[in-house]
Design a protein around this motif. Sequence first.
Motif, PDB file in Angstrom:
ATOM      1  N   MET A   1       0.843  -1.190   0.000  1.00 47.83           N
ATOM      2  CA  MET A   1       0.000   0.000   0.000  1.00 47.83           C
ATOM      3  C   MET A   1       0.883   1.247   0.000  1.00 47.83           C
ATOM      4  N   ALA A   2       0.583   2.183  -0.868  1.00 49.40           N
ATOM      5  CA  ALA A   2       1.364   3.414  -0.955  1.00 49.40           C
ATOM      6  C   ALA A   2       0.717   4.492  -0.090  1.00 49.40           C
ATOM      7  N   THR A   3       1.549   5.358   0.479  1.00 48.97           N
ATOM      8  CA  THR A   3       1.031   6.515   1.201  1.00 48.97           C
ATOM      9  C   THR A   3       0.658   7.601   0.200  1.00 48.97           C
ATOM     10  N   LEU A   4      -0.039   8.650   0.691  1.00 46.83           N
ATOM     11  CA  LEU A   4      -0.414   9.759  -0.183  1.00 46.83           C
ATOM     12  C   LEU A   4       0.820  10.410  -0.780  1.00 46.83           C
ATOM     13  N   GLU A   5       1.858  10.622   0.026  1.00 45.82           N
ATOM     14  CA  GLU A   5       3.076  11.269  -0.470  1.00 45.82           C
ATOM     15  C   GLU A   5       3.746  10.401  -1.533  1.00 45.82           C
ATOM     16  N   THR A 167      -5.601   9.567 -12.789  1.00 44.02           N
ATOM     17  CA  THR A 167      -5.843   8.318 -12.071  1.00 44.02           C
ATOM     18  C   THR A 167      -4.567   7.497 -12.119  1.00 44.02           C
ATOM     19  N   LEU A 168      -4.100   7.114 -10.936  1.00 46.60           N
ATOM     20  CA  LEU A 168      -2.886   6.311 -10.805  1.00 46.60           C
ATOM     21  C   LEU A 168      -3.289   4.870 -10.534  1.00 46.60           C
ATOM     22  N   TYR A 169      -2.874   3.976 -11.425  1.00 40.67           N
ATOM     23  CA  TYR A 169      -3.200   2.559 -11.293  1.00 40.67           C
ATOM     24  C   TYR A 169      -1.980   1.805 -10.782  1.00 40.67           C
ATOM     25  N   LEU A 170      -2.147   1.118  -9.670  1.00 40.26           N
ATOM     26  CA  LEU A 170      -1.123   0.241  -9.097  1.00 40.26           C
ATOM     27  C   LEU A 170      -1.679  -1.175  -9.056  1.00 40.26           C
ATOM     28  N   PRO A 171      -0.852  -2.193  -8.880  1.00 41.94           N
ATOM     29  CA  PRO A 171      -1.372  -3.560  -8.867  1.00 41.94           C
ATOM     30  C   PRO A 171      -2.388  -3.813  -7.761  1.00 41.94           C
ATOM     31  N   ASP A 172      -2.267  -3.104  -6.632  1.00 45.73           N
ATOM     32  CA  ASP A 172      -3.149  -3.391  -5.505  1.00 45.73           C
ATOM     33  C   ASP A 172      -4.140  -2.283  -5.185  1.00 45.73           C
ATOM     34  N   GLU A 173      -3.988  -1.104  -5.796  1.00 47.67           N
ATOM     35  CA  GLU A 173      -4.897  -0.011  -5.484  1.00 47.67           C
ATOM     36  C   GLU A 173      -4.917   1.020  -6.607  1.00 47.67           C
ATOM     37  N   VAL A 174      -5.927   1.901  -6.530  1.00 48.96           N
ATOM     38  CA  VAL A 174      -6.118   2.946  -7.541  1.00 48.96           C
ATOM     39  C   VAL A 174      -6.322   4.270  -6.814  1.00 48.96           C
ATOM     40  N   TRP A 175      -5.500   5.274  -7.181  1.00 51.35           N
ATOM     41  CA  TRP A 175      -5.605   6.619  -6.606  1.00 51.35           C
ATOM     42  C   TRP A 175      -6.210   7.557  -7.641  1.00 51.35           C
ATOM     43  N   THR A 198       0.111  21.102  -7.279  1.00 54.03           N
ATOM     44  CA  THR A 198       0.249  19.771  -6.704  1.00 54.03           C
ATOM     45  C   THR A 198      -1.062  19.011  -6.846  1.00 54.03           C
ATOM     46  N   TRP A 199      -0.965  17.747  -7.231  1.00 54.65           N
ATOM     47  CA  TRP A 199      -2.147  16.912  -7.330  1.00 54.65           C
ATOM     48  C   TRP A 199      -2.736  16.673  -5.940  1.00 54.65           C
ATOM     49  N   ARG A 200      -4.055  16.865  -5.839  1.00 53.65           N
ATOM     50  CA  ARG A 200      -4.763  16.642  -4.588  1.00 53.65           C
ATOM     51  C   ARG A 200      -5.738  15.478  -4.766  1.00 53.65           C
ATOM     52  N   PRO A 201      -5.975  14.679  -3.687  1.00 52.23           N
ATOM     53  CA  PRO A 201      -6.941  13.580  -3.810  1.00 52.23           C
ATOM     54  C   PRO A 201      -8.298  14.091  -4.254  1.00 52.23           C
ATOM     55  N   ARG A 202      -8.906  13.377  -5.168  1.00 49.97           N
ATOM     56  CA  ARG A 202     -10.196  13.764  -5.715  1.00 49.97           C
ATOM     57  C   ARG A 202     -11.316  13.395  -4.732  1.00 49.97           C
ATOM     58  N   ASP A 203     -12.305  14.229  -4.671  1.00 54.22           N
ATOM     59  CA  ASP A 203     -13.473  13.927  -3.847  1.00 54.22           C
ATOM     60  C   ASP A 203     -14.333  12.916  -4.607  1.00 54.22           C
ATOM     61  N   THR A 204     -14.351  11.669  -4.138  1.00 55.99           N
ATOM     62  CA  THR A 204     -15.069  10.596  -4.821  1.00 55.99           C
ATOM     63  C   THR A 204     -16.356  10.197  -4.110  1.00 55.99           C
ATOM     64  N   GLY A 205     -16.802  11.030  -3.172  1.00 53.08           N
ATOM     65  CA  GLY A 205     -18.057  10.743  -2.475  1.00 53.08           C
ATOM     66  C   GLY A 205     -17.950   9.518  -1.597  1.00 53.08           C
ATOM     67  N   ASP A 206     -18.879   8.590  -1.773  1.00 50.49           N
ATOM     68  CA  ASP A 206     -18.898   7.370  -0.969  1.00 50.49           C
ATOM     69  C   ASP A 206     -17.835   6.365  -1.398  1.00 50.49           C
ATOM     70  N   GLU A 207     -17.248   6.569  -2.561  1.00 50.57           N
ATOM     71  CA  GLU A 207     -16.227   5.643  -3.060  1.00 50.57           C
ATOM     72  C   GLU A 207     -14.896   5.920  -2.380  1.00 50.57           C
ATOM     73  N   PRO A 208     -14.215   4.894  -1.859  1.00 49.76           N
ATOM     74  CA  PRO A 208     -12.935   5.134  -1.179  1.00 49.76           C
ATOM     75  C   PRO A 208     -11.871   5.617  -2.153  1.00 49.76           C
ATOM     76  N   ASN A 209     -10.945   6.401  -1.632  1.00 46.36           N
ATOM     77  CA  ASN A 209      -9.827   6.909  -2.447  1.00 46.36           C
ATOM     78  C   ASN A 209      -8.577   6.942  -1.566  1.00 46.36           C
ATOM     79  N   PRO A 210      -7.645   5.998  -1.731  1.00 46.80           N
ATOM     80  CA  PRO A 210      -7.583   5.012  -2.825  1.00 46.80           C
ATOM     81  C   PRO A 210      -8.572   3.872  -2.633  1.00 46.80           C
ATOM     82  N   GLN A 211      -8.865   3.219  -3.760  1.00 43.76           N
ATOM     83  CA  GLN A 211      -9.735   2.056  -3.721  1.00 43.76           C
ATOM     84  C   GLN A 211      -8.940   0.814  -4.100  1.00 43.76           C
ATOM     85  N   PRO A 212      -9.324  -0.347  -3.597  1.00 41.51           N
ATOM     86  CA  PRO A 212      -8.593  -1.572  -3.939  1.00 41.51           C
ATOM     87  C   PRO A 212      -8.698  -1.890  -5.431  1.00 41.51           C
TER      88      PRO A 212
END
Length: 470
Positions: A1-5, A167-175, A198-212
Amino acid sequence: MATLEQAQVLVTLLENELNARTGEAERLNGYYRGEQPLRFASSEFRDYFAQRYRGFADNWTQVVADSPVERLTVTGVKPAGSDGADRELWRVWQVNGLDADSQLGFLGAGTTARSFVLVWGNPDDDSTPEVTFEDARECVVAYKPGSRRRRRAALKRWQDGHTEFATLYLPDEVWKFQRPLLRHARSFHPTGPGGGMTWRPRDTGDEPNPQPNPLGRVPVVELANRPTLADEPMSDVAGTVAMQDAINLLWSQLFTAADYAAFPQRVILGADMPTTPVLDENGQVVGEKPVPMEKFAVDRVLWITGEQAKIAEWSAANLAAYTDVIEVAVGHIAAQTRTPQHYLIGRMANLSGDALIAAETGLVKRVEEKQLWFGQSLREMFALIALAQGDQAKARAIAAGSVLWADAESRSQAQLADALLKLQQVGFPFEWIAARYGLTPTEIADLLAMKEREAAADPIGAIAAEMGRS
């Protein structure tokens, strides 16, 4: 799992790579569309005529890019160990409109050296994942060190209104990120503290960010055109740019010569310029002025005075010299890109079928090379579709399977029918022959069902027909 930074750092690194590629991709796309500046001209010629020929292009790069794409047609995918093509994966292909969109992906890869395909789950239909082909100016894939296939991460960047998204795609999660669009989305953006971008986390409502990431793999696959062992893949268009620029210059010079010297230019020697008297309000001659030359062109009458007056002329320019060189340049493009000359020259003699096939051998081999390289990427795409459907066994079989393509060779119906009949006579099965004919798996299944209905309706006739063919 990656941190926000860590995710922000990775987005910045991938974006820098994307920015480095975007300028060249824009230039090559411009050449494909015919947006080609006048080059190789002297500064004097450019100063006088660049504006006149702005927007003109004798565009051969488009033909070079289009010619293999029109023969790249996917007809199915066959998992390893299967007796036929997979109908469910073909259904997903059709539902996503990929029979058409794949052509756009192949064209994008041929023009800008790469394109991408993204596979993700469909919230409205769990059984039908969403599959889209992506432009090289909006996507980038990072590979694990020492590998050209094992994907570490992928980034998709786009703009909507005054906001830019990533959108950043990783093998285990999506930011998912966003930021204000201060400048054009395809220009370089300063990043980091204090830069305001600087890129800021997007407001995705009820959807988690990052999501699995339920696929367990980076869901973006790169279609590399003409890949190399150590360097970047190569565009089909890039190699034609210099000769395209030369052809455009030759045409501009030909048009200029046609404008100024296509007809004999005449000169009058030993005579004064014709003049007409200038009268005052009382009718008295107070001077004279030259007669406008346009008057003689309209009246087609010229009075020449003076004992030594005579007329000479310069010969008309030989415009064929330009067209001959242009034809040679187009021939060079044909040879360098393995594009048949009759695609470019637009002139054919009475060629036999065998001669025409021989003339297209280079193009056919070029298409088959693309089938090989694009096929690897499409296999991974189909494997991702199987993973999105929760079928890991099929995903493993697809990885060792094969993508089915329509025949790259152009033949007449008579030639094709004769070849397939001979293959049937030596024992090739009907399904293989139908696929070779160019039918999709769905069409083959329908055809087999039709044959079964015919056999059930007239079994004796079906046996007799089979015996006659054998």
